[in-house]
Design a protein around this motif. Structure first.
Motif, mmCIF file in Angstrom:
data_model
loop_
_atom_site.group_PDB
_atom_site.id
_atom_site.type_symbol
_atom_site.label_atom_id
_atom_site.label_comp_id
_atom_site.label_asym_id
_atom_site.label_seq_id
_atom_site.Cartn_x
_atom_site.Cartn_y
_atom_site.Cartn_z
ATOM 1 N N THR A 71 39.738 38.550 32.300
ATOM 2 C CA THR A 71 38.387 38.593 32.841
ATOM 3 C C THR A 71 38.318 39.615 33.971
ATOM 4 O OG1 THR A 71 38.783 36.885 34.507
ATOM 5 C CG2 THR A 71 38.080 36.141 32.309
ATOM 6 N N ALA A 72 37.109 40.076 34.235
ATOM 7 C CA ALA A 72 36.924 41.022 35.338
ATOM 8 C C ALA A 72 37.356 40.397 36.662
ATOM 9 C CB ALA A 72 35.459 41.456 35.410
ATOM 10 N N HIS A 73 37.119 39.103 36.825
ATOM 11 C CA HIS A 73 37.506 38.407 38.052
ATOM 12 C C HIS A 73 39.020 38.437 38.238
ATOM 13 C CE1 HIS A 73 37.442 35.414 41.263
ATOM 14 N NE2 HIS A 73 38.387 34.758 40.603
ATOM 15 N N ALA A 109 30.537 47.142 34.443
ATOM 16 C CA ALA A 109 30.603 46.080 35.454
ATOM 17 C C ALA A 109 32.044 45.667 35.717
ATOM 18 C CB ALA A 109 29.777 44.876 35.003
ATOM 19 N N GLU A 110 32.852 45.588 34.664
ATOM 20 C CA GLU A 110 34.263 45.236 34.821
ATOM 21 C C GLU A 110 34.990 46.272 35.675
ATOM 22 O OE1 GLU A 110 37.343 43.998 31.593
ATOM 23 O OE2 GLU A 110 37.368 46.186 31.628
ATOM 24 N N ILE A 111 34.772 47.535 35.372
ATOM 25 C CA ILE A 111 35.417 48.608 36.116
ATOM 26 C C ILE A 111 34.977 48.584 37.583
ATOM 27 C CG2 ILE A 111 35.710 51.105 36.326
ATOM 28 C CD1 ILE A 111 35.053 51.202 33.247
ATOM 29 N N ALA A 112 33.675 48.434 37.786
ATOM 30 C CA ALA A 112 33.138 48.430 39.145
ATOM 31 C C ALA A 112 33.681 47.263 39.962
ATOM 32 C CB ALA A 112 31.613 48.387 39.106
ATOM 33 N N ALA A 113 33.887 46.106 39.317
ATOM 34 C CA ALA A 113 34.418 44.938 40.020
ATOM 35 C C ALA A 113 35.813 45.210 40.558
ATOM 36 C CB ALA A 113 34.432 43.726 39.085
ATOM 37 N N VAL A 114 36.614 45.921 39.784
ATOM 38 C CA VAL A 114 37.964 46.263 40.232
ATOM 39 C C VAL A 114 37.922 47.364 41.280
ATOM 40 C CG1 VAL A 114 40.220 47.121 39.500
ATOM 41 C CG2 VAL A 114 38.981 45.502 38.060
ATOM 42 N N LYS A 115 37.075 48.346 41.076
ATOM 43 C CA LYS A 115 36.987 49.458 42.019
ATOM 44 C C LYS A 115 36.608 48.975 43.411
ATOM 45 C CE LYS A 115 36.893 53.622 43.637
ATOM 46 N NZ LYS A 115 38.170 54.293 43.980
#
Length: 218
Positions: A71-73, A109-115
């Motif tokens: 998951t992105a989290h 959104a996944e990439i941005a959450a990590v960035k």
């Protein structure tokens, strides 16, 4: 003009991501990275913080590795912990399923959450050997829109294959110098490394750093 040995070393992320790597293996890889003068050492996140001095060599790690099916989290938390432990750069595996399903907004959104968790460099591993040209272009565009710093060809663990000249050239053309390009997966000699750089790679991920540099001019 072909790069000097020192110039070529500055392209290299010396990599140790074997599943059976021990702390002693990491220490040896770190010592080799310093001796060779590479740009970065890339190790698994549970191997940091390191108990060795890397000098000018940057420390990189991975998240969501190697499948990207987290998951992105979870990816964001893994990246946050790695940076807190001393990582300068994070190489994240995207969820290729999102890309192939056309869920571009979810991928961004996944990439941005990590960035958001990384003050330093974020590289996105897209497993280019599994993608059509159109999908690879979309992956690069998503990386740029989400604020990533690099797109990277491969984990080196996927049976579909690693880096290719075609993929690197297409990635470089798509990002137009706005993002870095990391070629990784199956690069084990000087000639292949040079071919990747000529195709547009600005970083090379490899475990055979010494072998690659052996072919360079002093």
């Amino acid at each position: 003009m072909e790069p000097t040995r020192a110039d070529l070393a500055h392209y290299l992320d010396h990599t140790l991501l074997k599943t059976d790597a021990t702390a002693d293996d990491v220490r040896r890889a770190a010592a080799e990275a310093v001796r060779l003068g590479v740009f970065a050492l890339c190790v698994s996140p549970n191997m940091i913080p390191l108990d060795v001095d890397l000098g000018q060599v940057r420390l990189a790690t991975v998240c969501g590795f190697p499948s990207g099916k987290h998951t992105a989290h979870v990816k964001a938390a893994e990246a946050r912990q790695a940076v807190a432990a001393g990582a300068d750069e994070v190489d994240m595996v995207i969820d290729i399923g999102l890309l192939k399903a056309g869920r571009d907004d979810d991928l961004i959104a996944e990439i941005a959450a990590v960035k958001r968790e990384i003050p330093g460099v974020l590289k996105l591993i897209v497993e280019s050997a599994r993608l059509s040209d159109d999908q690879l272009v979309v992956a690069c565009q998503a990386a740029e829109e989400a604020g990533a710093d690099f797109v990277k060809t491969s984990t080196g663990f996927d049976p579909a294959g690693g880096a290719s000249i075609h993929a690197v050239r297409l990635m470089a053309r798509t990002v137009g110098g706005r993002l870095g390009i990391k070629a990784s997966g199956g690069i084990r000699d000087y000639a292949t490394a040079i071919a990747m750089i000529e195709a547009g790679a600005t970083r090379i991920g490899c475990s055979a750093s010494a072998q690659i540099l052996a072919g360079a001019h002093s």
